[in-house]
Design an enzyme around this catalytic site. Structure first.
Site, PDB file in Angstrom:
ATOM      1  N   CYS A 137     -19.406 -17.281  36.734  1.00 31.57           N
ATOM      2  CA  CYS A 137     -19.115 -15.885  37.054  1.00 31.57           C
ATOM      3  C   CYS A 137     -20.353 -15.007  36.852  1.00 31.57           C
ATOM      4  O   CYS A 137     -21.252 -15.350  36.080  1.00 31.57           O
ATOM      5  CB  CYS A 137     -17.917 -15.381  36.249  1.00 31.57           C
ATOM      6  SG  CYS A 137     -17.955 -15.837  34.538  1.00 31.57           S
ATOM      7  N   LYS A 174     -18.208 -25.409  31.812  1.00 35.72           N
ATOM      8  CA  LYS A 174     -18.118 -25.811  33.217  1.00 35.72           C
ATOM      9  C   LYS A 174     -19.330 -25.285  33.984  1.00 35.72           C
ATOM     10  O   LYS A 174     -19.522 -24.075  34.118  1.00 35.72           O
ATOM     11  CB  LYS A 174     -16.830 -25.260  33.827  1.00 35.72           C
ATOM     12  CG  LYS A 174     -16.708 -25.622  35.298  1.00 35.72           C
ATOM     13  CD  LYS A 174     -15.297 -25.568  35.732  1.00 35.72           C
ATOM     14  CE  LYS A 174     -15.128 -25.922  37.180  1.00 35.72           C
ATOM     15  NZ  LYS A 174     -13.803 -25.598  37.663  1.00 35.72           N
TER      16      LYS A 174
HETATM   17  C1  LIG Z   1      -8.845 -21.408  45.072  1.00 35.51           C
HETATM   18  C2  LIG Z   1      -9.759 -21.877  43.978  1.00 35.51           C
HETATM   19  C3  LIG Z   1      -9.791 -21.171  42.775  1.00 35.51           C
HETATM   20  C4  LIG Z   1     -10.645 -21.580  41.757  1.00 35.51           C
HETATM   21  N1  LIG Z   1     -10.654 -20.888  40.571  1.00 35.51           N
HETATM   22  C5  LIG Z   1     -11.447 -21.301  39.541  1.00 35.51           C
HETATM   23  C6  LIG Z   1     -11.407 -20.638  38.281  1.00 35.51           C
HETATM   24  O1  LIG Z   1     -10.631 -19.696  38.064  1.00 35.51           O
HETATM   25  N2  LIG Z   1     -12.263 -21.080  37.299  1.00 35.51           N
HETATM   26  C7  LIG Z   1     -13.114 -22.140  37.499  1.00 35.51           C
HETATM   27  O2  LIG Z   1     -13.858 -22.517  36.578  1.00 35.51           O
HETATM   28  N3  LIG Z   1     -13.125 -22.816  38.671  1.00 35.51           N
HETATM   29  C8  LIG Z   1     -12.328 -22.416  39.691  1.00 35.51           C
HETATM   30  N4  LIG Z   1     -12.339 -23.113  40.881  1.00 35.51           N
HETATM   31  C9  LIG Z   1     -13.218 -24.286  41.052  1.00 35.51           C
HETATM   32  C10 LIG Z   1     -12.438 -25.592  40.846  1.00 35.51           C
HETATM   33  O3  LIG Z   1     -11.907 -25.690  39.553  1.00 35.51           O
HETATM   34  C11 LIG Z   1     -13.340 -26.822  41.122  1.00 35.51           C
HETATM   35  O4  LIG Z   1     -14.432 -26.792  40.239  1.00 35.51           O
HETATM   36  C12 LIG Z   1     -13.852 -26.849  42.543  1.00 35.51           C
HETATM   37  O5  LIG Z   1     -12.869 -26.399  43.448  1.00 35.51           O
HETATM   38  C13 LIG Z   1     -14.298 -28.245  42.965  1.00 35.51           C
HETATM   39  O6  LIG Z   1     -13.239 -29.176  42.883  1.00 35.51           O
HETATM   40  P1  LIG Z   1     -12.349 -29.591  44.160  1.00 35.51           P
HETATM   41  O7  LIG Z   1     -13.294 -29.953  45.259  1.00 35.51           O
HETATM   42  O8  LIG Z   1     -11.513 -30.749  43.685  1.00 35.51           O
HETATM   43  O9  LIG Z   1     -11.527 -28.399  44.500  1.00 35.51           O
HETATM   44  C14 LIG Z   1     -11.499 -22.717  41.930  1.00 35.51           C
HETATM   45  C15 LIG Z   1     -11.442 -23.419  43.144  1.00 35.51           C
HETATM   46  C16 LIG Z   1     -10.583 -23.025  44.155  1.00 35.51           C
HETATM   47  C17 LIG Z   1     -10.550 -23.818  45.434  1.00 35.51           C
END
Ligand SMILES: Cc1cc2nc3c(=O)[nH]c(=O)nc-3n(C[C@H](O)[C@H](O)[C@H](O)COP(=O)(O)O)c2cc1C
Length: 318
Positions: A137, A174
């Site tokens: 962020c 993270k």
């Molecule tokens: C709609 C959406 C909301 C997300 N919100 C957060 C969040 O609030 N905090 C965070 O650390 N990562 C957030 N992420 C990132 C995911 O946790 C993850 O790191 C990222 O999507 C990659 O994994 P994936 O390809 O399996 O989705 C978000 C991802 C998506 C798609």
């Protein structure tokens, strides 16, 4: 029969599968879990959507756009704030038999500290087993640059959060992939005292509607997730496991996230060096994803007579 148990420091996970933050809600995410004992039995832990000190409305619409190999989102950390979370959403997890990890985001280092201490002091039923710090962020005091691209800021945040919480709660940092060398913020997080690392968050991205000539997303840019980013995530886990002794010795375990769709994808992360994996975008497409991946990994370990632990970092063997 080989077990799928793994440990992220003091948290025992009956399976290496976790939800990825932001993709399965806050306490409301439990609705799906409560209706499906099979999902609960496939999961090792539940990670909540990001919580902030004050409520946030999120970014203007559109907030999600599909691309050929993934989605770009700019939700903007919409949430009801930590007070509402603790009062109304956290109790939803009371009867869910899974370790709960709360993802946090903030505008300043001090805000991260306040948020962490509020969670720690008000979690009277001790539901929270871990806090995951989202360093992707923007830092409002430093021209909106993401905290995670500056290793000194990463170290400061982790130290601050660690100092503010009960020692029973572990800290997971993270990391953002929007950096040249992922090992630098990873090293900084470890120097700050993180208990574990998770990687990767989304990659900065954009899609343009050629009929209007404008970006699709209300916020113009967003974060790419889904299958497109898996090779980046696997590489970053591999790099940290290779370059950082605490990762290599598994003293600081890595949670691999990014683009996992199948059990083979999950095992790739494990072989790169991940102890557990997070699954996000795929869960939007298929709510049985955890069951399928769990069963695939179980079959693999049984057939190969190897535990998950035997497979962690296998890609580094000479
Ligand atoms: C709609 C959406 C909301 C997300 N919100 C957060 C969040 O609030 N905090 C965070 O650390 N990562 C957030 N992420 C990132 C995911 O946790 C993850 O790191 C990222 O999507 C990659 O994994 P994936 O390809 O399996 O989705 C978000 C991802 C998506 C798609």
């Amino acid at each position: 029969m080989k077990s799928l148990y793994v440990s992220i420091r003091n948290i025992k996970l009956k399976s290496p599968l976790m939800t990825a933050s932001g993709t399965s809600g806050h306490g409301n995410g439990t609705a799906v879990l409560k209706n499906s004992p099979k999902i609960i039995s496939s999961l090792g832990a539940f990670v909540t959507k990001g919580v902030t000190l004050e409520p946030r409305e999120g970014n203007p619409e559109f907030r999600i756009v599909e691309t050929r190999t993934g989605i770009i989102n700019s939700i903007g950390l919409q949430n009801n704030g930590v007070k509402f979370f603790v009062k109304k959403e956290l109790p939803e997890f009371l009867n869910i038999n899974l370790p709960i990890i709360v993802n946090i985001a903030a505008n300043t280092v001090e805000e991260f500290g306040k948020l962490a201490s509020y969670l720690s002091e008000n979690d009277l039923s001790q539901i929270i087993k871990g806090i995951e710090i989202n360093v992707s962020c923007p830092n409002v005091q430093k021209g909106e640059m993401a905290f995670g691209v500056d290793p000194r800021q990463v170290e400061r945040i982790v130290k601050t959060v660690k100092n503010k919480i009960d020692s029973r709660i572990i800290v997971i940092t993270k990391l953002t992939p929007n950096v040249t060398d992922i090992a630098l913020p990873a090293r900084a997080a470890i120097d700050g005292g993180t208990d574990a690392l998770s990687m990767i968050n989304t990659l900065r991205a954009m899609a343009i509607d050629i009929t209007t000539g404008r970006p699709y997303l209300g916020n113009k840019t967003g974060g790419l997730s889904g299958p497109a980013i898996k090779p980046v995530g696997v590489f970053m886990v591999y790099e940290c496991f290779e370059k950082i002794p605490e990762c290599n010795s598994r003293k600081v375990p890595i949670i691999g996230i990014g683009g996992i769709l199948t059990w083979e994808d999950a095992l790739e992360y494990v072989m790169a060096g991940a102890t557990a994996v997070g699954i996000g975008t795929a869960w939007f497409v298929n709510q049985n994803i955890f069951c399928g991946i769990h069963d695939g990994i179980k079959k693999y370990v049984d057939e190969n007579k190897k535990s998950i632990s035997d497979l962690i970092g296998k890609a580094h063997e000479e």
